[in-house]
Design an enzyme around this catalytic site. Structure first.
Site, PDB file in Angstrom:
ATOM      1  N   LYS A  54      35.002  42.030  26.767  1.00  0.00           N
ATOM      2  CA  LYS A  54      36.150  41.636  25.935  1.00  0.00           C
ATOM      3  C   LYS A  54      36.172  40.138  25.618  1.00  0.00           C
ATOM      4  CE  LYS A  54      39.153  45.479  27.122  1.00  0.00           C
ATOM      5  NZ  LYS A  54      40.426  45.945  27.656  1.00  0.00           N
ATOM      6  N   ASP A  68      45.389  46.304  22.911  1.00  0.00           N
ATOM      7  CA  ASP A  68      45.973  46.496  24.250  1.00  0.00           C
ATOM      8  C   ASP A  68      47.386  45.918  24.289  1.00  0.00           C
ATOM      9  OD1 ASP A  68      43.852  47.779  25.428  1.00  0.00           O
ATOM     10  OD2 ASP A  68      42.952  45.969  26.260  1.00  0.00           O
TER      11      ASP A  68
HETATM   12  P1  NAP Z   1      38.920  42.884  35.425  1.00  0.00           P
HETATM   13  O1  NAP Z   1      39.065  41.842  34.371  1.00  0.00           O
HETATM   14  O2  NAP Z   1      37.609  43.045  36.104  1.00  0.00           O
HETATM   15  O3  NAP Z   1      40.042  42.563  36.539  1.00  0.00           O
HETATM   16  C1  NAP Z   1      40.104  43.294  37.732  1.00  0.00           C
HETATM   17  C2  NAP Z   1      41.408  42.965  38.471  1.00  0.00           C
HETATM   18  O4  NAP Z   1      41.511  43.898  39.541  1.00  0.00           O
HETATM   19  C3  NAP Z   1      41.429  41.572  39.093  1.00  0.00           C
HETATM   20  O5  NAP Z   1      42.739  41.085  39.098  1.00  0.00           O
HETATM   21  C4  NAP Z   1      40.941  41.862  40.543  1.00  0.00           C
HETATM   22  O6  NAP Z   1      41.404  40.911  41.466  1.00  0.00           O
HETATM   23  C5  NAP Z   1      41.656  43.175  40.775  1.00  0.00           C
HETATM   24  N1  NAP Z   1      41.092  44.013  41.840  1.00  0.00           N
HETATM   25  C6  NAP Z   1      39.947  44.728  41.809  1.00  0.00           C
HETATM   26  N2  NAP Z   1      39.802  45.424  42.957  1.00  0.00           N
HETATM   27  C7  NAP Z   1      40.899  45.167  43.718  1.00  0.00           C
HETATM   28  C8  NAP Z   1      41.329  45.592  44.997  1.00  0.00           C
HETATM   29  N3  NAP Z   1      40.612  46.428  45.742  1.00  0.00           N
HETATM   30  N4  NAP Z   1      42.516  45.142  45.460  1.00  0.00           N
HETATM   31  C9  NAP Z   1      43.252  44.295  44.725  1.00  0.00           C
HETATM   32  N5  NAP Z   1      42.895  43.834  43.510  1.00  0.00           N
HETATM   33  C10 NAP Z   1      41.725  44.274  43.006  1.00  0.00           C
HETATM   34  O7  NAP Z   1      39.294  44.324  34.871  1.00  0.00           O
HETATM   35  P2  NAP Z   1      40.336  44.661  33.693  1.00  0.00           P
HETATM   36  O8  NAP Z   1      39.675  44.635  32.370  1.00  0.00           O
HETATM   37  O9  NAP Z   1      41.534  43.801  33.893  1.00  0.00           O
HETATM   38  O10 NAP Z   1      40.665  46.206  34.000  1.00  0.00           O
HETATM   39  C11 NAP Z   1      41.459  46.554  35.111  1.00  0.00           C
HETATM   40  C12 NAP Z   1      41.866  48.002  35.044  1.00  0.00           C
HETATM   41  O11 NAP Z   1      42.687  48.265  33.910  1.00  0.00           O
HETATM   42  C13 NAP Z   1      40.685  48.977  34.934  1.00  0.00           C
HETATM   43  O12 NAP Z   1      40.949  50.062  35.788  1.00  0.00           O
HETATM   44  C14 NAP Z   1      40.736  49.421  33.489  1.00  0.00           C
HETATM   45  O13 NAP Z   1      40.198  50.733  33.319  1.00  0.00           O
HETATM   46  C15 NAP Z   1      42.225  49.416  33.246  1.00  0.00           C
HETATM   47  N6  NAP Z   1      42.556  49.305  31.802  1.00  0.00           N
HETATM   48  C16 NAP Z   1      43.250  50.347  31.253  1.00  0.00           C
HETATM   49  C17 NAP Z   1      43.598  50.274  29.916  1.00  0.00           C
HETATM   50  C18 NAP Z   1      44.363  51.424  29.320  1.00  0.00           C
HETATM   51  O14 NAP Z   1      44.399  51.536  28.091  1.00  0.00           O
HETATM   52  N7  NAP Z   1      44.995  52.243  30.127  1.00  0.00           N
HETATM   53  C19 NAP Z   1      43.266  49.164  29.122  1.00  0.00           C
HETATM   54  C20 NAP Z   1      42.568  48.123  29.734  1.00  0.00           C
HETATM   55  C21 NAP Z   1      42.215  48.201  31.080  1.00  0.00           C
HETATM   56  P3  NAP Z   1      40.557  39.581  41.761  1.00  0.00           P
HETATM   57  O15 NAP Z   1      40.921  38.586  40.695  1.00  0.00           O
HETATM   58  O16 NAP Z   1      40.998  39.163  43.119  1.00  0.00           O
HETATM   59  O17 NAP Z   1      39.094  39.976  41.723  1.00  0.00           O
END
Ligand code: NAP
Length: 479
Positions: free
Chosen positions: A285, A321
């Site tokens: 992204k 989003d």
């Molecule tokens: P990202 O940029 O990689 O961010 C991951 C986030 O999750 C960070 O804040 C990370 O914390 C945290 N994290 C990961 N594992 C963790 C754990 N075990 N305990 C606590 N915190 C944890 O990913 P993203 O793009 O934001 O996506 C995150 C989620 O949103 C995914 O599951 C994705 O599928 C979902 N999503 C859904 C939609 C939808 O339309 N429904 C749209 C976009 C994203 P740290 O900073 O400490 O690493």
């Protein structure tokens, strides 16, 4: 044409597989190497019952098949089966047996002269195909696609080798999936698929996916191509949002998943295939931003882009989003305002969520495992921040949004705020959409909270993407 590779270990199972998928395929491949016993009488029955063209193949292990016997006995099997009524026989390029070629021609079979590279795409791919063609046969290249650059090489075959009208081009592996779905754009005569629940080769999809979801056999040079890029990407539900909607509005278009390792190379592929627009998911992204000639206000605010559109000679980036996140809560709120929201996580998705909430003047507290990332986003957006442990001090939140990847495989057992006691009045939203009811949501439900599911956001942002791609309203009955 879509060719079904029969993977049954006996003739009856293979016949059942054909019957299950007959409406979706135009050819079948009988793989003698997958049969537990090569019984000529039963194979005659199979050949006579199936009324579409049939390919005879007996694939060696080194070429991705299961035949483990000697080369001599393999060729003897082919010799015995060739006269039984097949339309094609697949003979590997190193098989130099003029009497086998003569037998095939005598019985009216066309020879598919194949080579397999299970390691990658060879640098001399085009010359090898030309050489095979010069032997007077249908050349077939089945190669492991390991990058977007490899996929580009395969899609260029259509133009480079247009003089060879009958050829078969197969891209194996996850990077090769667009090559399979868009096989007509490589100039390939046909492509293969495996019966549901089985896989004869790496990257084979089922006839339901190839035919019912993608309509691969309908792709023409005029078909508009859209897609999604990510890594990983094969789990995506987005093709199920876009492809049925294209069909419903009568648009000749297809939406394909592209596993992308290098965004710069993907933009080259996008030009080669005249891709009209694409969705962007983790981890690209932000990676797409340098290639965009124009960006929307939301992309500028959030610093990430989930939708790229062709805009005259440029690429334009938007972020659905932002509004896709708000849509499902607006439905829950029924006119009420959110005053205080807690956002768990500070990654890419959290950025869209926080900016969308701040756009509505909502007070936001960002709690993240890595506090410094929460602090950075909070300072950009005028929010408060803390570590995950701060959740127990929170009171009076109207909305709690879980934006981390905890809750989705392989972290499905993790609720990032396990100690928090919901008071039952909050709206609780989890962006994770697979599984639908995460551990976090189950706990909120038990406390009597209103739930909003990640799938609702996925669909809402997908609908907005569809409308940006096509300029048409998303069909009501598919919402
Ligand atoms: P990202 O940029 O990689 O961010 C991951 C986030 O999750 C960070 O804040 C990370 O914390 C945290 N994290 C990961 N594992 C963790 C754990 N075990 N305990 C606590 N915190 C944890 O990913 P993203 O793009 O934001 O996506 C995150 C989620 O949103 C995914 O599951 C994705 O599928 C979902 N999503 C859904 C939609 C939808 O339309 N429904 C749209 C976009 C994203 P740290 O900073 O400490 O690493």
């Amino acid at each position: 044409m879509l060719c079904l590779t029969l993977t049954g270990s006996d003739v009856q199972e293979s016949l059942n597989q054909y019957r299950d998928h007959a409406d979706a395929v135009q050819m079948v491949e009988v793989r003698a190497d997958l049969l537990s016993c090569v019984d000529e009488q039963k194979i005659v029955q199979l050949v006579q019952t199936i009324d579409v063209p049939k390919i005879l193949t007996c694939r060696r292990v080194r070429d991705g098949g299961r035949y483990k016997g000697s080369e001599r006995s393999r060729l003897q099997i082919l010799e015995r089966l060739i006269p039984l009524g097949f339309s094609y026989v697949d003979l590997e390029d190193d098989v130099k047996r003029p009497e086998l070629d003569a037998l095939a021609h005598e019985h009216g079979l066309k020879i598919i002269r194949s080579f397999h590279d299970m390691e990658g795409v060879p640098g001399d791919l085009y010359t090898r195909i030309v050489k095979l063609h010069k032997r007077g046969d249908i050349p077939k290249a089945a190669v492991m696609v390991r990058s977007i650059n490899d996929a580009i090489m395969l899609f260029k075959i259509e133009k480079e080798l247009r003089d060879i009208p009958e050829k078969v081009i197969i891209g194996m592996g996850d990077y090769g999936i667009p090559v399979r779905i868009l096989y007509k754009r490589t100039g390939s005569l046909f492509t293969f698929c495996s019966p549901t629940g089985t896989s004869a080769a790496s990257g084979h999809l089922s006839p339901e996916i190839m035919h019912d979801l993608y309509h691969s056999d309908r792709v023409t040079p005029e078909t508009r191509i859209y897609g999604i890029i990510g890594n990983p990407v094969m789990h995506t539900s987005s093709p199920k949002i876009h492809n049925p909607a294209f069909e419903r509005i009568g648009l000749d278009a297809i939406y394909v998943p592209f596993l992308v390792n290098d965004v710069r190379n993907f933009f080259q592929l996008a030009d080669l295939l005249s891709i009209q627009g694409f969705s962007v998911t983790v981890p690209h992204k932000q990676h797409v931003l340098p290639y965009l000639g124009k960006i929307s206000r939301e992309v500028k605010l959030i610093g990430s882009c989930n939708t790229v559109l062709r805009y005259n000679t440029l690429w334009k980036g938007v972020n659905t989003d932002f509004y896709g996140f708000l849509k499902p809560i607006q439905e829950e709120l029924d006119g009420q305002r959110i005053r205080k929201a807690v956002v768990i996580g500070a990654g890419g998705a959290a950025r869209a969520v926080v900016w969308a909430l701040r756009n509505y003047y909502c007070k936001v507290v960002i709690l993240n495992r890595t506090e410094a990332t929460a602090q950075k986003l909070a300072q950009e957006t005028g929010s408060s921040w803390g570590g995950l442990q701060e959740i127990d001090k929170i009171t009076g939140a109207d909305l709690i949004v879980q934006t981390t990847s905890a809750g989705m495989p392989p972290q499905e057992e993790i609720n990032p705020i396990e100690t928090y006691c919901f008071d039952g009045h909050e709206i609780v939203y989890d962006l994770v959409y697979k599984p639908k009811r995460t551990r976090f949501l189950q706990k909120a439900e038990a406390a009597g909270c209103k739930l909003v599911y990640g799938m609702d956001m996925l669909v809402a942002q997908g609908i907005l993407q569809f409308e940006s791609f096509t300029g048409s309203t998303f069909p009501d009955d598919l919402r």
